[in-house]
Enzyme design. Structure first.
Site, PDB file in Angstrom:
ATOM      1  N   HIS A 248      -3.545  -9.038   2.837  1.00 39.07           N
ATOM      2  CA  HIS A 248      -4.881  -8.886   2.994  1.00 39.07           C
ATOM      3  C   HIS A 248      -5.321  -9.988   4.071  1.00 39.07           C
ATOM      4  O   HIS A 248      -4.540 -11.060   4.327  1.00 39.07           O
ATOM      5  CB  HIS A 248      -5.542  -9.559   1.489  1.00 39.07           C
ATOM      6  CG  HIS A 248      -5.657  -8.738   0.413  1.00 39.07           C
ATOM      7  ND1 HIS A 248      -6.028  -8.818  -0.753  1.00 39.07           N
ATOM      8  CD2 HIS A 248      -5.409  -7.252   0.580  1.00 39.07           C
ATOM      9  CE1 HIS A 248      -5.878  -7.842  -1.674  1.00 39.07           C
ATOM     10  NE2 HIS A 248      -5.659  -6.722  -0.770  1.00 39.07           N
TER      11      HIS A 248
ATOM     12  N   ARG B 295      -0.601  -2.538  -7.013  1.00 39.04           N
ATOM     13  CA  ARG B 295      -1.156  -3.822  -6.347  1.00 39.04           C
ATOM     14  C   ARG B 295      -1.959  -4.630  -7.186  1.00 39.04           C
ATOM     15  O   ARG B 295      -1.625  -5.860  -7.220  1.00 39.04           O
ATOM     16  CB  ARG B 295      -1.659  -3.374  -4.984  1.00 39.04           C
ATOM     17  CG  ARG B 295      -0.988  -2.825  -4.063  1.00 39.04           C
ATOM     18  CD  ARG B 295      -1.677  -2.097  -2.879  1.00 39.04           C
ATOM     19  NE  ARG B 295      -2.561  -3.033  -2.050  1.00 39.04           N
ATOM     20  CZ  ARG B 295      -2.060  -4.018  -1.163  1.00 39.04           C
ATOM     21  NH1 ARG B 295      -0.794  -4.032  -0.729  1.00 39.04           N
ATOM     22  NH2 ARG B 295      -3.066  -4.703  -0.360  1.00 39.04           N
TER      23      ARG B 295
ATOM     24  N   HIS C  14      -1.453   2.903  -6.054  1.00 40.47           N
ATOM     25  CA  HIS C  14      -2.082   2.073  -5.570  1.00 40.47           C
ATOM     26  C   HIS C  14      -2.511   0.919  -6.626  1.00 40.47           C
ATOM     27  O   HIS C  14      -2.580  -0.229  -6.294  1.00 40.47           O
ATOM     28  CB  HIS C  14      -3.339   2.559  -4.664  1.00 40.47           C
ATOM     29  CG  HIS C  14      -4.152   1.317  -3.592  1.00 40.47           C
ATOM     30  ND1 HIS C  14      -4.435   0.215  -4.190  1.00 40.47           N
ATOM     31  CD2 HIS C  14      -4.051   1.574  -2.362  1.00 40.47           C
ATOM     32  CE1 HIS C  14      -4.925  -0.368  -2.873  1.00 40.47           C
ATOM     33  NE2 HIS C  14      -4.583   0.515  -1.783  1.00 40.47           N
TER      34      HIS C  14
ATOM     35  N   ARG D 122       1.066  -1.120   0.120  1.00 42.23           N
ATOM     36  CA  ARG D 122      -0.201  -0.230   0.214  1.00 42.23           C
ATOM     37  C   ARG D 122       0.778   1.263  -0.051  1.00 42.23           C
ATOM     38  O   ARG D 122       2.006   1.205   0.631  1.00 42.23           O
ATOM     39  CB  ARG D 122      -1.044  -0.044   1.399  1.00 42.23           C
ATOM     40  CG  ARG D 122      -1.885  -1.115   1.381  1.00 42.23           C
ATOM     41  CD  ARG D 122      -2.855  -1.037   2.309  1.00 42.23           C
ATOM     42  NE  ARG D 122      -3.753  -2.249   2.319  1.00 42.23           N
ATOM     43  CZ  ARG D 122      -3.473  -3.481   3.114  1.00 42.23           C
ATOM     44  NH1 ARG D 122      -2.319  -3.638   3.680  1.00 42.23           N
ATOM     45  NH2 ARG D 122      -4.564  -4.372   3.093  1.00 42.23           N
TER      46      ARG D 122
ATOM     47  N   LYS E 224      -2.827  -1.933   7.778  1.00 37.18           N
ATOM     48  CA  LYS E 224      -3.864  -1.575   7.532  1.00 37.18           C
ATOM     49  C   LYS E 224      -4.894  -2.898   8.562  1.00 37.18           C
ATOM     50  O   LYS E 224      -5.091  -3.633   8.068  1.00 37.18           O
ATOM     51  CB  LYS E 224      -4.656  -1.687   6.236  1.00 37.18           C
ATOM     52  CG  LYS E 224      -6.052  -1.309   6.086  1.00 37.18           C
ATOM     53  CD  LYS E 224      -6.365  -1.421   4.881  1.00 37.18           C
ATOM     54  CE  LYS E 224      -7.756  -0.921   4.666  1.00 37.18           C
ATOM     55  NZ  LYS E 224      -8.408  -0.935   3.207  1.00 37.18           N
TER      56      LYS E 224
ATOM     57  N   TYR F 223      -0.915 -21.479   9.848  1.00 31.34           N
ATOM     58  CA  TYR F 223      -0.319 -22.138   9.027  1.00 31.34           C
ATOM     59  C   TYR F 223       0.439 -21.492   7.785  1.00 31.34           C
ATOM     60  O   TYR F 223       1.445 -21.734   7.302  1.00 31.34           O
ATOM     61  CB  TYR F 223      -1.236 -23.214   8.559  1.00 31.34           C
ATOM     62  CG  TYR F 223      -0.757 -24.335   7.642  1.00 31.34           C
ATOM     63  CD1 TYR F 223       0.116 -25.182   7.973  1.00 31.34           C
ATOM     64  CD2 TYR F 223      -1.169 -24.328   6.403  1.00 31.34           C
ATOM     65  CE1 TYR F 223       0.575 -26.204   6.831  1.00 31.34           C
ATOM     66  CE2 TYR F 223      -0.859 -25.226   5.417  1.00 31.34           C
ATOM     67  CZ  TYR F 223       0.203 -26.113   5.731  1.00 31.34           C
ATOM     68  OH  TYR F 223       0.559 -27.078   4.559  1.00 31.34           O
TER      69      TYR F 223
END
Length: 410
Positions: free
Chosen positions: A365, A342, A339, A243, A270, A375
């Site tokens: 995310h 991404r 942005h 970001r 974020k 994991y």
């Protein structure tokens, strides 16, 4: 006796002691020694002689005083003490203030703001202060109907702020639910409006996904004539695809160039406020190309805190518009923004067959499955390291005009 006239009331002069001038049916004007004039009404209720105040003359006119007197007489005819009725109305008005939409919303916000980041908490209350409180804030929350709220939200939409209207509906719904729990509202009108507002067509950040055009962009970045600090930010943006704010505020203390890793503290990610405070850092594997850029940048900014210090003040970072302005100057206005790198990387990596979970973790995310998330942290770091090197190699190929070269997951 002749009825009191406005002229007579105005001309009534003070005396040594207070005196009364009858105005009919129990109403009188009391003239004080200091010249003040008060409307009063004598009445009887349950065999008691009582008095009711109707304000000060001339602020309250003769006609208004008589109307107030007549209202009181109608209450008496119905068996209601007008003095007690007035007290009850004042209590109800005070309750309306205490239980107004604004009061309940601020109380709800205060209860929950510790759960959010400071920025998000400020965003919620600022939107309500700007778009809701001036119109509905002083209304008793229990009196607000769906049509009242719909009208206000539609006004917000008409000025073009469709997303704001939808956000406010979502934020107001828990406010009304909180009011229901407190016993000061019976329903949630915001919930009734689900589907009543104009839909939102979500536009992704502009980006470039066509390989040949990506190559042109990378060559333009390579030849960028601005400061090396800005050029480094431009080169790292597509390579790391974090970001923009996370990259702009990057600190040298977060980097281990020997291990080729960038570890962003949880507080800068974020995340929800609780997750920021207790979460683990986000680790980004660095390609050899990224390490080289950082090694070349270090002599310029390594003595300070930030990788990308501002030109005028090294204690601050470059502005949020620095990278976007550079992209505009290079001829890519409206094609891509910071942005958008991404989406560029995500699209190419997914099309090339890299593991979706590894891509999502690299993008930082949120993984809603906490067990899988734990994991993944161990499993995908090695995968992400290979992926980030392959991505950097692919960008080099595109920059060099080898647009047919595709990198694929091994």
């Amino acid at each position: 006796m002749a009825e009191l006239t406005v002229v007579a009331a105005r001309n009534a002069q003070p005396r040594e002691k207070a005196y009364r001038i009858a105005a009919g049916k129990g109403l009188y004007l009391q003239v004080m020694p200091n010249g003040a004039k008060y409307w009063r009404q004598k009445y009887r209720f349950r065999d008691k002689s009582l008095m009711l105040a109707h304000g000060v003359f001339p602020e309250v006119s003769l006609a208004q005083a008589r109307d107030a007197r007549d209202d009181a007489r109608r209450l008496l005819a119905s068996g209601i003490d007008p003095s007690m009725q007035r007290k009850a109305s004042k209590v109800a008005q005070q309750a309306d203030v205490t239980n107004s939409l604004e009061a309940i919303a601020r109380e709800w916000h205060e209860l929950h703001k510790h759960e959010w980041s400071d920025t998000y908490a400020e965003r919620i209350i600022t939107a309500m202060e700007r778009d809701i409180f001036p119109w509905l804030g002083n209304r008793a929350i229990g009196s607000i109907e769906p049509r009242d709220l719909l009208g206000r939200l539609q006004e917000i939409q008409r000025r073009g702020a469709k997303e704001t209207a939808h956000r406010l509906r979502r934020w107001l719904s828990p406010v009304f639910r909180y009011a229901i729990i407190k016993g000061v509202a019976a329903r949630d009108p915001a919930a009734d409006l689900k589907g009543a507002l104009q839909g939102i067509v979500k536009n992704n950040f502009p980006t470039i996904t066509e390989p040949a055009r990506i190559g042109e962009l990378l060559r333009a970045i390579e030849g960028y004539a601005g400061t090396y600090v800005t050029r480094a930010a431009l080169k790292l943006s597509p390579m790391l695809f974090m970001r923009p704010g996370e990259l702009r505020f990057a600190e040298w203390s977060e980097f281990n160039l020997d291990k080729a890793e960038w570890s962003i503290p949880s507080l800068r990610m974020k995340r929800r406020k609780e997750q920021k405070a207790n979460g683990e850092p986000h680790v980004i594997p660095l390609s050899s190309q990224a390490v080289e850029i950082l090694q070349n940048l270090k002599p310029l900014s390594g003595a300070g805190r930030y990788l990308f210090p501002g030109e005028r003040d090294a204690k601050r970072v470059i502005s949020e518009n620095t990278v976007n302005a550079a992209l505009h100057r290079m001829g890519f206005k409206d094609e891509i923004v910071a942005h958008g790198f991404r989406h560029m990387a995500s699209t190419a990596l997914n099309e090339a067959g890299w593991d979706e979970d590894a891509i999502e973790r690299q993008l930082a995310h949120k993984d809603k499955n906490k067990i899988r998330g734990t994991y993944n942290k161990a499993k995908y770091l090695a995968e992400r390291r290979r992926m980030m090197q392959a991505w950097a190699d692919y960008l080099d190929q595109l920059r060099d005009g080898k647009v047919k070269a595709l990198f694929e997951a091994a």
